[in-house]
Design a protein around this motif. Structure first.
Motif, PDB file in Angstrom:
ATOM      1  N   SER A  57     -15.951 -10.128 -96.918  1.00  0.00           N
ATOM      2  CA  SER A  57     -15.788 -10.301 -95.469  1.00  0.00           C
ATOM      3  C   SER A  57     -15.338  -9.006 -94.798  1.00  0.00           C
ATOM      4  O   SER A  57     -15.796  -8.667 -93.706  1.00  0.00           O
ATOM      5  CB  SER A  57     -14.764 -11.406 -95.175  1.00  0.00           C
ATOM      6  OG  SER A  57     -15.327 -12.676 -95.313  1.00  0.00           O
ATOM      7  N   TYR A  61     -17.191  -6.836 -91.955  1.00  0.00           N
ATOM      8  CA  TYR A  61     -16.510  -6.459 -90.722  1.00  0.00           C
ATOM      9  C   TYR A  61     -16.671  -4.966 -90.441  1.00  0.00           C
ATOM     10  O   TYR A  61     -17.012  -4.563 -89.325  1.00  0.00           O
ATOM     11  CB  TYR A  61     -15.034  -6.824 -90.826  1.00  0.00           C
ATOM     12  CG  TYR A  61     -14.168  -6.266 -89.712  1.00  0.00           C
ATOM     13  CD1 TYR A  61     -14.234  -6.795 -88.436  1.00  0.00           C
ATOM     14  CD2 TYR A  61     -13.299  -5.204 -89.943  1.00  0.00           C
ATOM     15  CE1 TYR A  61     -13.451  -6.289 -87.408  1.00  0.00           C
ATOM     16  CE2 TYR A  61     -12.507  -4.691 -88.923  1.00  0.00           C
ATOM     17  CZ  TYR A  61     -12.588  -5.239 -87.656  1.00  0.00           C
ATOM     18  OH  TYR A  61     -11.819  -4.724 -86.645  1.00  0.00           O
ATOM     19  N   GLY A  81     -18.810 -12.615 -92.826  1.00  0.00           N
ATOM     20  CA  GLY A  81     -17.597 -12.305 -92.090  1.00  0.00           C
ATOM     21  C   GLY A  81     -16.720 -13.484 -91.776  1.00  0.00           C
ATOM     22  O   GLY A  81     -15.975 -13.469 -90.783  1.00  0.00           O
TER      23      GLY A  81
END
Length: 265
Positions: A57, A61, A81
């Motif tokens: 994640s 990002y 994400g």
């Protein structure tokens, strides 16, 4: 070499080291290698159960925040994400323009979300999209405010609220009897819907009342319902544009937890 560090971190179940690898690759703008590490972290979780999904994640990002336009197709997907500081469509809109990147995002809900996030930041989007989630224009109207946007950084998220208007002190009158008719109920539900997620995500108390009277009467009645009526309160008038700014800010995120994004707001 850094990708090998990622393999070693996964083999050693060292999530902190894997996060450091992600940050190092993003700092070097090694976007292809960062995608490889994202894939390694995902496969490690799926194949072995090792808790490497936070690194995946975080990689997504960093890619959405600062990566080139070409990588948006890899990260603006429904399953990407999930534990990022905010929705990746909003993250991507901070440094990417729809005119430059919109066509690279696969058609679908995520493309619509990205378009709306770009529009909320002031970009004009004229062409219709194949998926319409919101049934509202993708161009800000003249009466809309410059919405207060979240600011995403390599360290996380920085949130600011709209500027509070200057108010005046007023004496609080005795509480009124709250209205309970269908018309007032519809208005109450509309206000609660703006912040309903605050209670679901953050455990915040949400109290709304409707009264037949002035704003100060509603304040005293609400305070009474909450168990405490002050002698004086600060009251300020809001224009329609200012009210829209505050409503959108409240709906876009809550008191804590993960931000919902300007599209939701």
């Amino acid at each position: 070499m850094t990708v090998e560090r990622a393999r070693d971190a996964i083999a050693g179940n060292d999530l902190d080291e894997l996060i450091r690898v992600v940050d190092a690759l993003a700092g070097d703008h090694a976007w292809d290698s960062l995608l490889d590490v994202r894939d390694l972290a995902r496969r490690a979780f799926e194949a072995t159960g090792r808790q490497m999904w936070p690194a995946a994640s975080w990689a997504e990002y960093r890619l959405a925040l600062s990566g080139p336009a070409e990588v948006l197709a890899e990260v603006l997907t429904p399953d990407a994400g999930f534990f990022a500081p905010g929705p990746l469509a909003e993250v991507a809109a901070q440094h990417h323009r729809w005119d430059d990147c919109g066509a690279l995002v696969p058609a679908g809900p995520m493309q619509q979300l990205f378009a709306f996030e770009c529009a909320a930041r002031g970009e004009r989007i004229e062409q219709p999209l194949p998926v319409d989630l919101f049934d509202i224009p993708l161009t800000r109207e003249r009466w809309e405010p410059d919405y207060v946007s979240a600011h995403y950084t390599p360290q996380g998220i920085d949130l600011s609220a709209p500027e509070l208007p200057r108010g005046r002190s007023e004496e609080v009158d005795a509480p009124h009897e709250p209205l309970g008719d269908d018309e007032s109920f519809a208005g109450i539900e509309a206000l609660v819907d703006v912040v309903r997620h605050w209670g679901l995500d953050d455990g915040a108390a949400i109290d709304v009342v409707a009264v037949d009277g002035e704003a100060i009467d509603a304040i005293s009645t609400l305070a009474s319902a909450m168990g405490s009526v002050p002698r004086q309160v600060q009251v300020a008038a809001l224009s329609g544009t200012e009210a829209m700014e505050w409503l959108a800010w409240a709906a876009a995120h809550g008191a804590g937890g993960r931000r919902r994004g300007a599209a939701a707001g």
